[in-house]
Design an enzyme around this catalytic site. Sequence first.
Site, PDB file in Angstrom:
ATOM      1  N   GLU A   1      75.101  90.458  43.456  1.00  0.00           N
ATOM      2  CA  GLU A   1      73.691  90.057  43.502  1.00  0.00           C
ATOM      3  C   GLU A   1      72.754  91.134  42.938  1.00  0.00           C
ATOM      4  OE1 GLU A   1      72.825  87.696  47.270  1.00  0.00           O
ATOM      5  OE2 GLU A   1      74.709  88.670  47.772  1.00  0.00           O
TER       6      GLU A   1
ATOM      7  N   SER B   1      75.335  84.945  49.678  1.00  0.00           N
ATOM      8  CA  SER B   1      74.986  84.036  48.593  1.00  0.00           C
ATOM      9  C   SER B   1      76.088  83.099  48.141  1.00  0.00           C
ATOM     10  CB  SER B   1      74.491  84.825  47.386  1.00  0.00           C
ATOM     11  OG  SER B   1      73.243  85.365  47.681  1.00  0.00           O
TER      12      SER B   1
ATOM     13  N   SER C   1      61.684  82.385  46.059  1.00  0.00           N
ATOM     14  CA  SER C   1      62.790  82.273  47.010  1.00  0.00           C
ATOM     15  C   SER C   1      62.335  81.469  48.223  1.00  0.00           C
ATOM     16  CB  SER C   1      63.251  83.664  47.462  1.00  0.00           C
ATOM     17  OG  SER C   1      63.656  84.447  46.362  1.00  0.00           O
TER      18      SER C   1
END
Length: 371
Positions: free
Chosen positions: A17, A194, A329
């Site tokens: 990430e 994630s 987000s």
Amino acid sequence: MGNKIRLGIIYGGKSSEHEVSLRTAHSIMKAVDPNKYELTPVYVTLDGGWVQGSPIAERIESVERLRLQPGEAAADAAETGVQKVETKQSSLLNLGGKVDVIFPVIHGPNGEDGTIQGLLELAGLPYVGTGVMASAVGMDKWMMKNVFAQAGLKQVAFIGVLRSRLEREEEQVVVQIEQELGYPCFVKPANMGSSVGISKAKNREELHEALALAAKFDRRLVVEAFAKGREVEIGVLGNDELITSVVGEVIPAKEFYDYEAKYKGAGTELQIPAQIPDSVSERIAETAKQAFVAIDGSGLSRVDFFWDEESDELYINEINTMPGFTPFSMYPMLFQAAGIEYSELIDRLVTLALERHREKEKNIVAAEELE
């Protein structure tokens, strides 16, 4: 503290990430008021090296400018020199007299699992977000589920599997999963963020493949029963006094909200606020606070649920202690819908970090201090 809050931002990381973290750091730098904050970037490269920049004099417009290189000036401002720091510990200790608070935005392992939080504790630096224990528990799905079970929070059935056991007796593991959970089921590495390494298995062949994939990422795996229901999420903000955002719904184009869907769009729709009854939203908010308290959360978290519309059952899925934090987000968008804009959210998180640090400093460290 002076007129400006000296805010250090640690970003990048040796993680899948990495790019998400860069975008997050860039978003925060662009959003904060330069009259209120002095920003110091600390970049953790993909190979694990640390590069610390001196305070940024002006706004950095391009995310690429945040890929700091040892010995070079950050390209946006001649005043922003860069020094190479050889070890993680010395990097943080060097920041001790230069920043008032740290905002760590490294996602995944070594970022939101308690490791960097432990370094910040050793350095004596206030930091945004959850502490060592809460970060570790929130990151480790196996431990998180055990804590949720202890707190009496409803969740789908699951089994924890060690990679060593899988290597020794894979057939027995598969039979246990089939008997206790059935198909379809989800297989996950315990400690990856994630949706990395997660698979949905609909039969024995797919289960073998899913276990092999998850075992590449972690020595501890979690297998969950299928959860029928809508995917709904809520943000929690605070230390001891908590507020929650509106509830949002993830409507994945794929069978589940995987890495591609989460970070590359892939047709996924986010509905904010979710079209659900107020009574359900209230239950979600209350359960999210209970989950936050159960892991001893602080600062921020996003809590994810499944709501079965037919049975009206609510299942907690997971808590994310360092959720995606760009303006687009889910966590910031949920609070924006609740009336807290992105820049104000950053302000509140910094204030909460400083408050928590002051609270911690009330603790005595030796019995002699009682005299």
